[in-house]
Design a protein around this motif. Structure first.
Motif, PDB file in Angstrom:
ATOM      1  N   TRP A 162       8.826   7.023   6.236  1.00  0.00           N
ATOM      2  CA  TRP A 162       9.156   6.916   7.660  1.00  0.00           C
ATOM      3  C   TRP A 162       8.472   5.701   8.286  1.00  0.00           C
ATOM      4  O   TRP A 162       9.064   4.980   9.098  1.00  0.00           O
ATOM      5  N   LEU A 163       7.231   5.427   7.887  1.00  0.00           N
ATOM      6  CA  LEU A 163       6.567   4.230   8.391  1.00  0.00           C
ATOM      7  C   LEU A 163       7.265   2.975   7.872  1.00  0.00           C
ATOM      8  O   LEU A 163       7.455   1.999   8.614  1.00  0.00           O
ATOM      9  N   LEU A 164       7.669   2.967   6.614  1.00  0.00           N
ATOM     10  CA  LEU A 164       8.403   1.822   6.073  1.00  0.00           C
ATOM     11  C   LEU A 164       9.696   1.590   6.845  1.00  0.00           C
ATOM     12  O   LEU A 164      10.062   0.440   7.128  1.00  0.00           O
ATOM     13  N   LEU A 165      10.401   2.649   7.195  1.00  0.00           N
ATOM     14  CA  LEU A 165      11.629   2.489   7.979  1.00  0.00           C
ATOM     15  C   LEU A 165      11.328   1.848   9.322  1.00  0.00           C
ATOM     16  O   LEU A 165      12.068   0.960   9.781  1.00  0.00           O
ATOM     17  N   ARG A 166      10.260   2.274   9.983  1.00  0.00           N
ATOM     18  CA  ARG A 166       9.915   1.692  11.278  1.00  0.00           C
ATOM     19  C   ARG A 166       9.512   0.226  11.148  1.00  0.00           C
ATOM     20  O   ARG A 166       9.635  -0.550  12.088  1.00  0.00           O
ATOM     21  N   MET A 167       9.029  -0.151   9.976  1.00  0.00           N
ATOM     22  CA  MET A 167       8.674  -1.549   9.710  1.00  0.00           C
ATOM     23  C   MET A 167       9.904  -2.387   9.386  1.00  0.00           C
ATOM     24  O   MET A 167       9.797  -3.605   9.247  1.00  0.00           O
ATOM     25  N   GLY A 168      11.078  -1.759   9.238  1.00  0.00           N
ATOM     26  CA  GLY A 168      12.293  -2.469   8.867  1.00  0.00           C
ATOM     27  C   GLY A 168      12.538  -2.478   7.373  1.00  0.00           C
ATOM     28  O   GLY A 168      13.499  -3.089   6.904  1.00  0.00           O
ATOM     29  N   GLU A 169      11.695  -1.794   6.598  1.00  0.00           N
ATOM     30  CA  GLU A 169      11.750  -1.820   5.132  1.00  0.00           C
ATOM     31  C   GLU A 169      12.648  -0.696   4.614  1.00  0.00           C
ATOM     32  O   GLU A 169      12.178   0.278   3.997  1.00  0.00           O
ATOM     33  N   ALA A 170      13.955  -0.827   4.817  1.00  0.00           N
ATOM     34  CA  ALA A 170      14.883   0.229   4.427  1.00  0.00           C
ATOM     35  C   ALA A 170      14.913   0.433   2.918  1.00  0.00           C
ATOM     36  O   ALA A 170      14.902   1.573   2.430  1.00  0.00           O
ATOM     37  N   ASP A 171      14.970  -0.643   2.152  1.00  0.00           N
ATOM     38  CA  ASP A 171      15.048  -0.508   0.698  1.00  0.00           C
ATOM     39  C   ASP A 171      13.763   0.051   0.115  1.00  0.00           C
ATOM     40  O   ASP A 171      13.791   0.835  -0.836  1.00  0.00           O
ATOM     41  N   ALA A 172      12.625  -0.335   0.669  1.00  0.00           N
ATOM     42  CA  ALA A 172      11.355   0.203   0.203  1.00  0.00           C
ATOM     43  C   ALA A 172      11.278   1.706   0.482  1.00  0.00           C
ATOM     44  O   ALA A 172      10.797   2.481  -0.354  1.00  0.00           O
ATOM     45  N   ALA A 173      11.752   2.129   1.652  1.00  0.00           N
ATOM     46  CA  ALA A 173      11.766   3.564   1.979  1.00  0.00           C
ATOM     47  C   ALA A 173      12.632   4.330   0.990  1.00  0.00           C
ATOM     48  O   ALA A 173      12.278   5.427   0.548  1.00  0.00           O
ATOM     49  N   ARG A 174      13.776   3.770   0.625  1.00  0.00           N
ATOM     50  CA  ARG A 174      14.655   4.444  -0.326  1.00  0.00           C
ATOM     51  C   ARG A 174      13.972   4.612  -1.681  1.00  0.00           C
ATOM     52  O   ARG A 174      14.149   5.626  -2.349  1.00  0.00           O
ATOM     53  N   MET A 175      13.181   3.621  -2.096  1.00  0.00           N
ATOM     54  CA  MET A 175      12.472   3.740  -3.376  1.00  0.00           C
ATOM     55  C   MET A 175      11.576   4.973  -3.394  1.00  0.00           C
ATOM     56  O   MET A 175      11.425   5.637  -4.423  1.00  0.00           O
ATOM     57  N   ALA A 180       0.828  -1.208   0.000  1.00  0.00           N
ATOM     58  CA  ALA A 180       0.000   0.000   0.000  1.00  0.00           C
ATOM     59  C   ALA A 180       0.860   1.255   0.000  1.00  0.00           C
ATOM     60  O   ALA A 180       0.588   2.218  -0.729  1.00  0.00           O
ATOM     61  N   LEU A 181       1.917   1.267   0.808  1.00  0.00           N
ATOM     62  CA  LEU A 181       2.768   2.445   0.917  1.00  0.00           C
ATOM     63  C   LEU A 181       3.612   2.665  -0.327  1.00  0.00           C
ATOM     64  O   LEU A 181       4.023   3.796  -0.609  1.00  0.00           O
ATOM     65  N   LEU A 182       3.882   1.600  -1.080  1.00  0.00           N
ATOM     66  CA  LEU A 182       4.685   1.713  -2.297  1.00  0.00           C
ATOM     67  C   LEU A 182       3.829   1.887  -3.554  1.00  0.00           C
ATOM     68  O   LEU A 182       4.373   2.087  -4.643  1.00  0.00           O
ATOM     69  N   THR A 183       2.513   1.824  -3.404  1.00  0.00           N
ATOM     70  CA  THR A 183       1.639   1.944  -4.564  1.00  0.00           C
ATOM     71  C   THR A 183       1.712   3.348  -5.163  1.00  0.00           C
ATOM     72  O   THR A 183       1.711   4.349  -4.436  1.00  0.00           O
ATOM     73  N   GLN A 184       1.784   3.409  -6.477  1.00  0.00           N
ATOM     74  CA  GLN A 184       1.774   4.696  -7.163  1.00  0.00           C
ATOM     75  C   GLN A 184       0.339   5.197  -7.196  1.00  0.00           C
ATOM     76  O   GLN A 184      -0.500   4.727  -7.961  1.00  0.00           O
ATOM     77  N   ALA A 185       0.060   6.135  -6.315  1.00  0.00           N
ATOM     78  CA  ALA A 185      -1.284   6.681  -6.185  1.00  0.00           C
ATOM     79  C   ALA A 185      -1.170   8.154  -5.842  1.00  0.00           C
ATOM     80  O   ALA A 185      -0.181   8.593  -5.238  1.00  0.00           O
TER      81      ALA A 185
END
Length: 601
Positions: free
Chosen positions: A178-191, A156-161
């Motif tokens: 920032w929420l992705l980082l707290r989830m441990g999703e470092a690479d997703a946050a960088r995207m 949901a957070l990575l969806t292009q919307a």
């Protein structure tokens, strides 16, 4: 060296109702954030942040930190290294240039997932209140207890919307990152942060971008931020980031001057030593740094990011005291040896950051690098046996793997890594004692159709493992007709604390529409499930579902899981979540979350 990695092993995982008329007299302790228990209240909106005009720097005053954003968002633990003497020697700046309009990116449509690659669609947040969603994300206590809810939330957070109305687009992207980082999703946050042009950064986006650079162990990613950040922030680490960037650019003299000034002013602490370690990696700096972690009592993003970038092992005591997100960041840190990343990879897999295939591949690489004389009895060797050889040997290896594990996360990871191996075991009533774990392993990786092959066999099993296999398939397999009599037998035989598994089973079946309202009501009354209890969260979830806002439903599902483990998730919340997911077309995700609740409770 004999290699056991093969194609089958690498492809082991696949990573990627009407209201019930029954009200319980029990009132479980709420897990929802403040404001959600009162049906008349909703989270307050956040103040809108205006975007800087094109070509202008962000305003000098950064917004006040929110309660949900810890103080380490701003990397400000290191003494100030700014020096008046450096004013006479300003850094070399590239010539000014303007991006062509065709090269500029629209910050209102940030995202990397479209409908053809697991995105939730351009209308994922359409019609939702931006301030409301912004507030929800800030209130969320991540990571979530559910691996599958986390995977859905990441999508949901990575969806292009389009950014919802009422929030500044760049800050909306920053809050998602920032929420992705707290989830441990470092690479997703960088995207996400890389999709916003730097000259459009808000102060909030600048802070999150810096955090992302550290979480991904990439200090070079701080370099485009140094000059804009120094204009709006007096955080003492930005001059140190300037020093590291100067060294990486070959300006060794300027880098050394910045570091020396910082040491003369405030002495040498671990934060400055880590920066000097990165400076020492630059050309012609002639700096060799021996890190001294004595007296360091906590891990921060600055300390993690620079230590991981330098390939330096972080003391175990600091990692043990760090949150799960640090472990997930460490699992993917490219400069750290594979052996240091193994324990972290189990946590990353349990959180949903690593897929089954990624975890198997990590052990495959370890196996390829291990001398055959040292392979006997190792995790890599047992995992290899689980995927190849006679079926009895494979089952024995699976048992050995499942019976190990010192923590819930590690035991969960062992199910995840064996998903592909479990799928290679043919269904048989003779294997009733491991049927439950075989089905659970497959469902951790989303192999619902492979697991469904066990349904005819599990229907004839009456032991504890057979009951577990059937209950998992009753909620996790596609196209299942549920026998209410079998549900009653399982409820009667349930010996878990407070019949937790039975309560989750009935809630999941009701939410999935696999038992009718009357049957669910009878079970609910017996088990104390308050299906009809209403509050602001249930109302918001129902409204988002009625408007088919998939992204909003994913975020609100996470809000309903604000606890450290599945045992703390009330069955009423599971019922509401899977029901809402089904109503917006996320049927598969609803089944996976329901099954996870049963095998992890």
């Amino acid at each position: 060296m004999k290699r056991w990695r093969n194609k089958a092993l690498i492809l082991a995982g696949i990573s990627l109702a009407a209201a019930i008329p029954a009200i319980s007299q029990e009132t479980p302790e709420s897990l929802l954030p403040p404001g959600f228990e009162d049906p008349e209240t909703l989270p307050p909106p956040v103040q809108n942040v205006q975007a800087p005009a094109q070509g202008q720097r962000p305003p000098a005053q950064a917004p006040a930190p929110s309660a949900a954003a810890p103080s380490d968002v701003v990397i400000s633990d290191t003494p100030d290294a700014a020096s008046e003497e450096l004013a006479a020697r300003p850094p070399q700046q590239p010539g000014a240039f303007d991006l062509p309009e065709g090269a500029r990116r629209d910050p209102t449509m940030v995202g990397v997932l479209g409908p053809d690659n697991w995105g939730l669609g351009a209308d994922a947040f359409r019609g939702a209140s931006g301030p409301f969603l912004f507030s929800l994300m800030r209130r969320m206590d991540a990571p979530l207890p559910s691996r599958w809810a986390s995977i859905l939330l990441r999508r949901a957070l990575l969806t292009q919307a389009a950014a919802p109305p009422g929030v500044q687009p760049a800050s909306w992207a920053a809050e998602r990152a920032w929420l992705l980082l707290r989830m441990g999703e470092a690479d997703a946050a960088r995207m996400l942060v890389q999709q916003v042009d730097v000259d459009r950064y808000t102060p909030h986006m600048m802070e999150v971008s810096a955090q992302t650079a550290l979480a991904t162990a990439d200090p070079a990613a701080l370099c485009p931020l140094v000059e804009p950040a120094k204009a709006v922030s007096d955080a003492s680490t930005w001059p140190l980031a300037d020093a590291m960037c100067a060294a990486l650019a070959g300006e060794s003299g300027r880098a050394s001057t910045l570091i020396d000034q910082a040491r003369r002013r405030d002495g040498s602490g671990i934060d400055l030593m880590l920066a000097e370690k990165i400076v020492g990696a630059g050309s012609n700096t002639r700096r060799a740094v021996n890190l001294d972690w004595a007296g360091v009592d906590r891990l921060t993003p600055w300390r993690f990011g620079l230590a991981a970038a330098a390939g330096t092992e972080i003391p175990a005591t600091l990692m043990q005291g760090a949150g799960p997100r640090y472990w997930a960041w460490q699992a993917r840190a490219p400069m750290l040896p594979l052996e240091q990343r193994l324990a972290a990879s189990h946590i990353a897999a349990s959180l949903g950051v690593f897929s089954s295939a990624a975890l198997v591949e990590l052990y495959s690489l370890i196996g390829d690098r291990t001398d055959p004389a040292d392979m006997q009895g190792s995790m890599a060797q047992r995992l290899g046996r689980a995927y190849a050889g006679p079926v009895d040997d494979r089952i024995a290896a699976l048992r050995e793997l499942w019976e190990g594990g010192d923590t819930p996360a590690e035991r969960h990871a062992r199910l995840i890594m064996t998903a592909g191996a479990a799928a290679r075991i043919a269904p048989s009533k003779d294997r009733e004692d491991i049927a439950g774990r075989l089905v659970a392993a497959m469902l951790t990786a989303g192999m619902d159709r492979r697991a469904a092959r066990w349904l005819p066999v599990a229907a004839e099993m009456d032991g504890e493992s057979g009951h577990l296999a059937w209950t998992l398939l009753a909620v996790g397999a596609p196209d299942v007709t549920v026998d209410a009599g079998r549900v009653g037998d399982i409820v009667d035989a349930d010996e878990t604390a407070e019949r937790k598994r039975s309560r989750l089973l009935v809630a999941a079946l009701a939410g999935l529409g696999r038992i009718d309202a009357a049957t669910a009501g009878r079970f609910g009354e017996d088990l104390g499930i308050a299906f009809t209890r209403q509050n602001a969260w249930t109302q918001a979830l129902e409204e988002a579902a009625s408007r088919r806002q998939k992204g909003t439903v994913a975020i609100l599902s996470g809000i309903g899981m604000q606890t450290g483990a599945w045992t703390g998730v009330p069955p009423e919340h599971l019922y509401r979540i899977v029901r809402a997911l089904r109503s917006v077309g996320l049927e598969y995700e609803a089944h996976m979350i329901a099954a996870e609740a049963l095998y992890r409770a």
